[in-house]
Design a protein around this motif. Sequence first.
Motif, mmCIF file in Angstrom:
data_model
loop_
_atom_site.group_PDB
_atom_site.id
_atom_site.type_symbol
_atom_site.label_atom_id
_atom_site.label_comp_id
_atom_site.label_asym_id
_atom_site.label_seq_id
_atom_site.Cartn_x
_atom_site.Cartn_y
_atom_site.Cartn_z
ATOM 1 N N LEU A 64 -34.401 -35.075 18.468
ATOM 2 C CA LEU A 64 -33.081 -33.529 18.747
ATOM 3 C C LEU A 64 -32.008 -33.793 19.931
ATOM 4 C CD1 LEU A 64 -35.605 -30.459 18.566
ATOM 5 C CD2 LEU A 64 -33.970 -31.276 17.046
ATOM 6 N N ILE A 65 -33.017 -34.655 20.969
ATOM 7 C CA ILE A 65 -32.381 -35.232 21.937
ATOM 8 C C ILE A 65 -31.674 -36.070 22.116
ATOM 9 C CG2 ILE A 65 -33.542 -33.634 23.901
ATOM 10 C CD1 ILE A 65 -34.431 -36.279 24.955
ATOM 11 N N ASN A 90 -43.240 -31.351 25.668
ATOM 12 C CA ASN A 90 -41.578 -30.909 26.200
ATOM 13 C C ASN A 90 -40.738 -31.000 25.639
ATOM 14 O OD1 ASN A 90 -42.273 -33.002 28.351
ATOM 15 N ND2 ASN A 90 -41.422 -34.899 26.925
ATOM 16 N N LEU A 91 -40.426 -30.059 24.491
ATOM 17 C CA LEU A 91 -39.920 -29.603 23.418
ATOM 18 C C LEU A 91 -39.139 -27.940 24.442
ATOM 19 C CD1 LEU A 91 -38.436 -29.119 20.401
ATOM 20 C CD2 LEU A 91 -40.795 -29.001 19.693
ATOM 21 N N THR A 92 -40.760 -27.613 25.116
ATOM 22 C CA THR A 92 -40.511 -26.428 25.633
ATOM 23 C C THR A 92 -39.248 -26.488 26.463
ATOM 24 O OG1 THR A 92 -41.847 -25.937 26.080
ATOM 25 C CG2 THR A 92 -41.072 -24.910 27.298
ATOM 26 N N ALA A 93 -38.221 -27.284 27.044
ATOM 27 C CA ALA A 93 -36.724 -28.231 27.920
ATOM 28 C C ALA A 93 -35.813 -28.240 26.982
ATOM 29 C CB ALA A 93 -37.338 -28.931 28.504
ATOM 30 N N ALA A 94 -35.810 -28.538 25.554
ATOM 31 C CA ALA A 94 -35.251 -28.894 24.557
ATOM 32 C C ALA A 94 -34.233 -27.841 24.467
ATOM 33 C CB ALA A 94 -36.023 -29.034 23.223
ATOM 34 N N GLU A 95 -34.539 -26.441 24.442
ATOM 35 C CA GLU A 95 -33.211 -25.406 23.743
ATOM 36 C C GLU A 95 -31.999 -25.497 25.528
ATOM 37 O OE1 GLU A 95 -34.431 -21.680 22.809
ATOM 38 O OE2 GLU A 95 -36.165 -22.057 21.999
#
Length: 253
Positions: A64-65, A90-95
Amino acid sequence: MGKIIAIANQKGGVGKTTTAINLGSSLAFAEAKVLLVDMDPQGNASSGIGFETKGEYASVYDVLIGNADIEEAIVPSKVDNLDLLPSHINLTAAEVELVTALSRETRLKKHLEKIKDKYKVILIDCPPSLGLLTVNALTAADSVLIPLQCEYYAMEGLGQLLNTIRLIRESLNEDLALEGILLTMYDPRNNLSKEVMTQIEEFFSESMFRTIVPRNVRLSEAPSFGMSIIEYDIKSKGAASYIDLAKEILPRL
């Protein structure tokens, strides 16, 4: 061209991940090539099919990033015909990281389009929220499967989810369809389960799957062994229900 189905409900504990793992395994068992995309930062779909979520690995977060290509991040599972795009904490930080990014709602769609032709179906296990990760899943999806538990407050939040689907159709994905509503955790001895089923049938009879997933101890146990119910106990009622669900969905693929 593979069909993309998002499994979504902003309420937690309704059977989203259980459905993603076991529907995916049942379809794979029927020799359909399946990709399971774990969009929940908790990574329960990844660990639930035996993927080791510790250490370094490319995940849906990296995709995603823009730190990894989707083909690098996809790994085979222990189940024949079932691949995984794993999650990471780390997906928690993606938003937060994507909030100012261009086309942030279509990131997942863009990457899945690269590999869509390799699969009969792609299942996306959404997080228990209606944030940017779920919006990405709904924007990428052809349809939405909504697990709904046969418990008190089952209808609570369903209207909000259906409204979100309507907004996604209006602005990001006009072809997004409702795959169906799946009743989960059904207990025939419980009057409340029967009442919830009656209520859902009254308002959503045309959208309901014929299959109803029972409350089943074996279904609850299987993820702790890193197995789908098909691997763990194919003779259980839980396995039978997800095999039946796969039979309903296969003709639509």
